[in-house]
Design a protein around this motif. Structure first.
Motif, PDB file in Angstrom:
ATOM      1  N   HIS A  54       0.836  -1.192   0.000  1.00  0.00           N
ATOM      2  CA  HIS A  54       0.000   0.000   0.000  1.00  0.00           C
ATOM      3  C   HIS A  54       0.878   1.252   0.000  1.00  0.00           C
ATOM      4  N   GLU A  55       0.350   2.338  -0.556  1.00  0.00           N
ATOM      5  CA  GLU A  55       1.080   3.599  -0.611  1.00  0.00           C
ATOM      6  C   GLU A  55       0.754   4.414   0.638  1.00  0.00           C
ATOM      7  N   VAL A  56       1.551   4.245   1.682  1.00  0.00           N
ATOM      8  CA  VAL A  56       1.381   5.028   2.899  1.00  0.00           C
ATOM      9  C   VAL A  56       2.002   6.404   2.651  1.00  0.00           C
ATOM     10  N   ILE A  57       1.200   7.446   2.800  1.00  0.00           N
ATOM     11  CA  ILE A  57       1.670   8.807   2.541  1.00  0.00           C
ATOM     12  C   ILE A  57       1.444   9.654   3.782  1.00  0.00           C
ATOM     13  N   VAL A  58       2.521  10.050   4.444  1.00  0.00           N
ATOM     14  CA  VAL A  58       2.410  11.013   5.529  1.00  0.00           C
ATOM     15  C   VAL A  58       1.958  12.331   4.926  1.00  0.00           C
ATOM     16  N   SER A  59       0.924  12.927   5.515  1.00  0.00           N
ATOM     17  CA  SER A  59       0.351  14.174   4.993  1.00  0.00           C
ATOM     18  C   SER A  59       0.162  15.121   6.172  1.00  0.00           C
ATOM     19  N   THR A  60       1.052  16.096   6.295  1.00  0.00           N
ATOM     20  CA  THR A  60       1.161  16.859   7.525  1.00  0.00           C
ATOM     21  C   THR A  60       1.326  18.354   7.264  1.00  0.00           C
ATOM     22  N   GLY A  61       1.041  19.143   8.274  1.00  0.00           N
ATOM     23  CA  GLY A  61       1.323  20.564   8.220  1.00  0.00           C
ATOM     24  C   GLY A  61       2.739  20.896   8.614  1.00  0.00           C
ATOM     25  N   ARG A  62       3.471  19.913   9.081  1.00  0.00           N
ATOM     26  CA  ARG A  62       4.855  20.136   9.500  1.00  0.00           C
ATOM     27  C   ARG A  62       5.740  20.558   8.328  1.00  0.00           C
ATOM     28  N   SER A  63       6.843  21.204   8.664  1.00  0.00           N
ATOM     29  CA  SER A  63       7.863  21.489   7.660  1.00  0.00           C
ATOM     30  C   SER A  63       8.540  20.184   7.254  1.00  0.00           C
ATOM     31  N   VAL A  64       9.301  20.247   6.164  1.00  0.00           N
ATOM     32  CA  VAL A  64      10.052  19.068   5.719  1.00  0.00           C
ATOM     33  C   VAL A  64      10.998  18.600   6.813  1.00  0.00           C
ATOM     34  N   ASP A  65      11.721  19.540   7.434  1.00  0.00           N
ATOM     35  CA  ASP A  65      12.699  19.188   8.466  1.00  0.00           C
ATOM     36  C   ASP A  65      12.059  18.483   9.650  1.00  0.00           C
ATOM     37  N   ALA A  66      10.834  18.840   9.956  1.00  0.00           N
ATOM     38  CA  ALA A  66      10.155  18.234  11.099  1.00  0.00           C
ATOM     39  C   ALA A  66       9.369  16.987  10.722  1.00  0.00           C
ATOM     40  N   THR A  67       9.213  16.732   9.428  1.00  0.00           N
ATOM     41  CA  THR A  67       8.449  15.570   8.966  1.00  0.00           C
ATOM     42  C   THR A  67       9.323  14.344   8.787  1.00  0.00           C
ATOM     43  N   PRO A  78       8.385   5.446   2.290  1.00  0.00           N
ATOM     44  CA  PRO A  78       7.331   5.727   1.322  1.00  0.00           C
ATOM     45  C   PRO A  78       7.874   6.458   0.098  1.00  0.00           C
ATOM     46  N   GLU A  79       7.206   6.261  -1.024  1.00  0.00           N
ATOM     47  CA  GLU A  79       7.609   6.939  -2.256  1.00  0.00           C
ATOM     48  C   GLU A  79       7.305   8.435  -2.172  1.00  0.00           C
ATOM     49  N   TRP A  80       6.224   8.803  -1.475  1.00  0.00           N
ATOM     50  CA  TRP A  80       5.770  10.188  -1.435  1.00  0.00           C
ATOM     51  C   TRP A  80       5.548  10.633   0.003  1.00  0.00           C
ATOM     52  N   VAL A  81       5.859  11.899   0.282  1.00  0.00           N
ATOM     53  CA  VAL A  81       5.613  12.530   1.582  1.00  0.00           C
ATOM     54  C   VAL A  81       5.082  13.932   1.312  1.00  0.00           C
ATOM     55  N   ILE A  82       3.995  14.305   1.994  1.00  0.00           N
ATOM     56  CA  ILE A  82       3.396  15.629   1.818  1.00  0.00           C
ATOM     57  C   ILE A  82       3.602  16.428   3.101  1.00  0.00           C
ATOM     58  N   ALA A  83       4.209  17.612   2.955  1.00  0.00           N
ATOM     59  CA  ALA A  83       4.502  18.486   4.092  1.00  0.00           C
ATOM     60  C   ALA A  83       3.895  19.865   3.853  1.00  0.00           C
ATOM     61  N   ALA A  84       3.985  20.718   4.885  1.00  0.00           N
ATOM     62  CA  ALA A  84       3.538  22.110   4.794  1.00  0.00           C
ATOM     63  C   ALA A  84       2.100  22.224   4.272  1.00  0.00           C
TER      64      ALA A  84
END
Length: 288
Positions: A54-67, A78-84
């Protein structure tokens, strides 16, 4: 036993971090509590889903450095991470620093929004997360979700830059008063989300966790019926609505009523292990 799933059964599993994966009220100490606790059973469940395909994608308001440190703590790649809040989408790249590169960055000039807000929130603290990375701030802002590359500057230095998001913190205002002021500002050409405290996140117009996930879903070729999303904050509302239209979306039990209303269903609180319960209910063949 091979627990890999067939490609046609692959899901996007979009997970907010703070208050969803991370429990900040856990009375612990040491490395397990740094940045919030991740329960052992939840961490195991997330890894199981990731390793099954499965494609687990962290999706957060955190900055990249904090994610990325939280991604590392989850022990997944994971292949993809969503920040900010959707303004920055990372793609895995073993040759890039920390193994991720900025694949999509949404930027805007925050001048108009900042000047308008400052007229109504004169004691607020202002900060800008730059599109290329780094963080400019007028006065110290609570840490934990922000970049490590920070620089204190006068307010005027925030104007005319290319920003992926703006942060406004107004500790002198009660949340209800803060919400009233923000709603009266008539902000245009930006998207914004107010947190559970007097904290305002401003992004480029139309940019949310949902907009970033839509782009990633198209790249992956995964149908919207095979999307699962979980979150607990106002910045998750669009993501929960987007996922729930054809797929599944879950609000954490401690979420505000408007967040719970945006999801297809409500699970337990983060302290009760609500995300683990929701994942087990949705993927019973993999999580028991």
């Amino acid at each position: 036993m091979d627990r890999r799933i067939a490609a046609e059964h692959r899901h996007i599993i979009a997970l907010d971090l703070d208050g969803t994966v991370l429990d900040h009220d856990f009375l612990g100490a040491g490395d397990d509590y740094e940045g919030g606790r991740i329960s052992v059973e939840l961490g195991d469940a997330i890894r199981t889903l990731h390793e099954a395909g499965h494609e687990v994608i962290v999706s957060t308001g955190r900055s990249v450095d904090a994610t990325l440190p939280i991604v590392e703590r989850l022990r997944i790649r994971p292949e993809w991470v969503i920040a900010a809040n959707g303004a920055v989408t990372l793609r895995r790249d073993p040759l890039a620093p920390r193994a991720y590169r900025r694949e999509y960055v949404e930027a805007f000039d925050p001048t108009d929004a900042l000047l308008k807000i400052r007229t109504r929130l004169v004691t607020a603290r202002f900060a800008v997360e730059l599109a290329e990375g780094g963080f400019l701030y007028t006065e110290p802002i609570p840490a934990g979700t922000l970049p490590s590359d920070q620089k204190q500057v006068p307010f005027e230095a925030l104007l005319g830059v290319q920003a992926s998001r703006v942060v406004v913190v107004s500790p002198d205002h009660l949340l209800e008063d803060f919400l009233s002021v923000v709603e009266s500002l008539g902000l245009t050409h930006v998207s914004y989300a107010v947190g559970s405290t007097s904290w305002l996140d401003i992004a480029p117009d139309g940019v949310t966790k949902a907009s970033a996930l839509e782009v990633v879903a198209a790249r992956l070729g995964i149908d919207r019926s095979r999307v699962f999303a979980a979150g607990d904050g106002r910045n998750d509302i669009e993501m929960l609505r987007w996922a729930g239209r054809s797929g599944d979306s879950v609000a954490m039990g401690q979420a505000d009523p408007e967040v719970r209303a945006a999801a297809r269903r409500v699970t337990g609180t983060v302290e009760e292990g609500g995300l683990f319960t929701a994942l087990r209910d949705r993927f019973p063949d993999l999580i028991r």
